[in-house]
Design an enzyme around this catalytic site. Structure first.
Site, PDB file in Angstrom:
ATOM      1  CE1 TYR A 136      -3.636   2.571   0.682  1.00 12.58           C
ATOM      2  CE2 TYR A 136      -2.383   3.221   2.622  1.00 12.58           C
ATOM      3  CZ  TYR A 136      -3.416   3.449   1.732  1.00 12.58           C
ATOM      4  OH  TYR A 136      -4.223   4.547   1.896  1.00 12.58           O
ATOM      5  CG  ASP A 231       5.631   3.617   1.000  1.00 10.57           C
ATOM      6  OD1 ASP A 231       5.940   4.166   2.079  1.00 10.57           O
ATOM      7  OD2 ASP A 231       4.479   3.595   0.555  1.00 10.57           O
ATOM      8  CE  LYS A 259       0.873   4.517   8.513  1.00 12.75           C
ATOM      9  NZ  LYS A 259       0.886   3.800   7.248  1.00 12.75           N
TER      10      LYS A 259
HETATM   11  C1  PLP Z   1       0.278   4.403   5.908  1.00  9.04           C
HETATM   12  C2  PLP Z   1       1.026   4.195   4.663  1.00  9.04           C
HETATM   13  C3  PLP Z   1       0.966   5.108   3.603  1.00  9.04           C
HETATM   14  C4  PLP Z   1       0.000   6.258   3.586  1.00  9.04           C
HETATM   15  O1  PLP Z   1       0.258   7.162   4.600  1.00  9.04           O
HETATM   16  P1  PLP Z   1      -0.938   8.155   5.060  1.00  9.04           P
HETATM   17  O2  PLP Z   1      -0.258   9.069   6.036  1.00  9.04           O
HETATM   18  O3  PLP Z   1      -1.991   7.279   5.642  1.00  9.04           O
HETATM   19  O4  PLP Z   1      -1.402   8.861   3.843  1.00  9.04           O
HETATM   20  C5  PLP Z   1       1.803   4.932   2.533  1.00  9.04           C
HETATM   21  N1  PLP Z   1       2.657   3.896   2.482  1.00  9.04           N
HETATM   22  C6  PLP Z   1       2.736   2.994   3.468  1.00  9.04           C
HETATM   23  C7  PLP Z   1       3.740   1.895   3.367  1.00  9.04           C
HETATM   24  C8  PLP Z   1       1.906   3.096   4.581  1.00  9.04           C
HETATM   25  O5  PLP Z   1       1.949   2.159   5.519  1.00  9.04           O
END
Ligand code: PLP
Length: 421
Positions: A136, A231, A259
């Protein structure tokens, strides 16, 4: 409150997975958190492994973060102009994360990944991107695409409202399949701007990279002039201070963060080699902007969080606590003959209720969702709060002590008896 929530907010929630759709029942309304414990609106307390889906690595309401925020808000909450703090924060990130020479702050992980993709396309002049099924990267259009069967196909969107025309530039492959990645790049390499991946999968449950997978992705990207994007929105400052790239020794071209770096406030960041990052406006031609980017409060919470994480022994501690929980759960499932696999990297882990080896989205989806729902509610009833979905990570924080983990294992043992075959 849940009735009112559903009356005034679509589905009652501001982010879909909060709605308990995968496990049934009514979401808790959380009123406060302190350390490893959260309290709901009925006054019940829970040991928290959701950690706001990852950011809360120090535990809730860490006194030093609160104090830093208190001081910061009295000085004003947003200026829309450069601040000293955002420069110092950028330096902290650059010092920590091997691939990052310059970094831009945004307000969410979604923005970070979306902007990183645009940057990769702008720099390479290519349109196609490769992502992995189950990874994601936020909810921007071209990243809301899952794999169809049969591997390397141009794919269809996951969501209504995403034109098939956008999604057709996204190629999805099975996670951990270095062969499929090499074949795809060999065939279409000249059209591929970037390969984006979570170096440790965290959004289909936790799936570590198979030995050699990240290295193979690095090698294939370099060979074909595609950029490699990690990511690290979950893994950054979570699986090591320098993220998964430090832990596994593989350096991407662009890194996405979020995060943990916001200490619980809204933030995201993306960074990489200076020559790539300088392609962003205003120096370069790739446009990217944000009214609240580099927000002083988010930066303050992030700086204080990283400062605490720099202290000696932090990651050893997270590893120990994570290991105690992961090994404890594995032993419990064995004792009750429950087919399960607890996969863990440091302080992030998932237990899949399956007899199959979990390597990718397909095998992750063999987890017994019904058993997970029972597991979830059994834990919740007894005061342990984990993600309301079988395809999510559990997070241990520095506020989780051995007694808290051991209490969790006692509870887990009771629940395991109820869900055993
Ligand atoms: C949570 C997450 C996102 C999106 O971050 P948001 O702050 O919710 O927009 C993107 N990539 C990864 C791997 C994530 O876990």
């Amino acid at each position: 409150m849940w009735d009112r929530a559903r009356q005034f907010i679509p589905g009652g929630v501001n982010s879909p997975v909060r709605a308990f759709g995968k496990v049934g029942g009514t979401p808790l309304f959380i009123t406060s958190g302190a350390g490893a414990i959260v309290t709901d609106s009925d006054g019940r307390t829970y040991i928290d492994y959701l950690a706001s889906w990852g950011p809360v690595i120090l535990g809730h309401a860490h006194p030093r973060v609160i104090e830093a925020l208190r001081r910061a808000c009295t000085a004003g909450t947003s200026f829309g102009a450069p601040t000293e703090k955002e420069v110092r924060f950028a330096e902290m990130i650059i010092e920590a994360v091997p691939s990052v020479e310059k970094v831009r702050l945004v307000s969410s992980g979604t923005e970070a990944a979306m902007s990183a993709i645009r940057l990769a396309r702008g720099v390479t002049g290519r349109d196609a991107i490769v992502k992995f099924d189950g990874c994601y990267h936020g909810h921007s259009d071209c990243l809301l695409v899952k794999a169809g069967s049969g591997g390397a196909t141009f794919d269809v969107p996951d969501s209504a409202g995403v034109p098939a025309d956008f999604a057709r530039h996204t190629i999805t492959l099975p996670f951990n399949d270095a062969g499929a990645l090499a074949r795809t790049l060999d065939r279409r390499g000249r059209g591929i701007a970037c390969v984006i991946l979570e170096p440790v999968c965290g959004n289909i449950g936790v799936i570590p990279p198979a030995p050699g997978f990240l290295e193979a992705a690095r090698e294939a990207c370099t060979r074909h002039g595609a950029l490699l994007i990690f990511d690290e929105v979950i893994t950054g400052f979570r699986v090591a201070y320098g993220g998964a790239q430090q832990r596994y020794g593989v350096t991407p071209d662009i890194t996405c963060l979020g995060k943990v770096i916001g200490g619980g406030l809204p933030i995201g960041a993306f960074g990489g080699k200076a020559e790539i990052m300088d392609a962003l406006a205003p120096t370069g031609k790739v446009y990217q902007a944000g009214t609240l980017s580099g927000n002083p409060l988010a930066v303050t919470a992030g700086m204080e969080t990283l400062t605490i994480l720099q202290e000696r022994g932090t990651y050893e501690r997270l590893e120990q606590l994570g290991g105690r929980l992961g090994e404890g759960l594995t032993a419990i499932f064995e004792r009750h003959a429950i087919p399960a696999r607890c996969l863990r990297v440091g302080s992030m882990m998932s237990c899949f209720f399956t007899g199959e080896e979990v390597l990718d989205a397909r095998s992750a989806m063999t987890t017994d969702a019904e058993r997970y729902a029972k597991w979830f509610h059994g834990l919740l009833d007894r005061g342990v709060y984990v993600a309301p979905s079988p395809y999510e990570a559990a997070f241990v924080s520095l506020a989780h002590t051995e007694p808290i983990i051991d209490r969790t294992l006692e509870i887990a043992s009771d629940v395991a008896r109820d869900i055993a075959p």
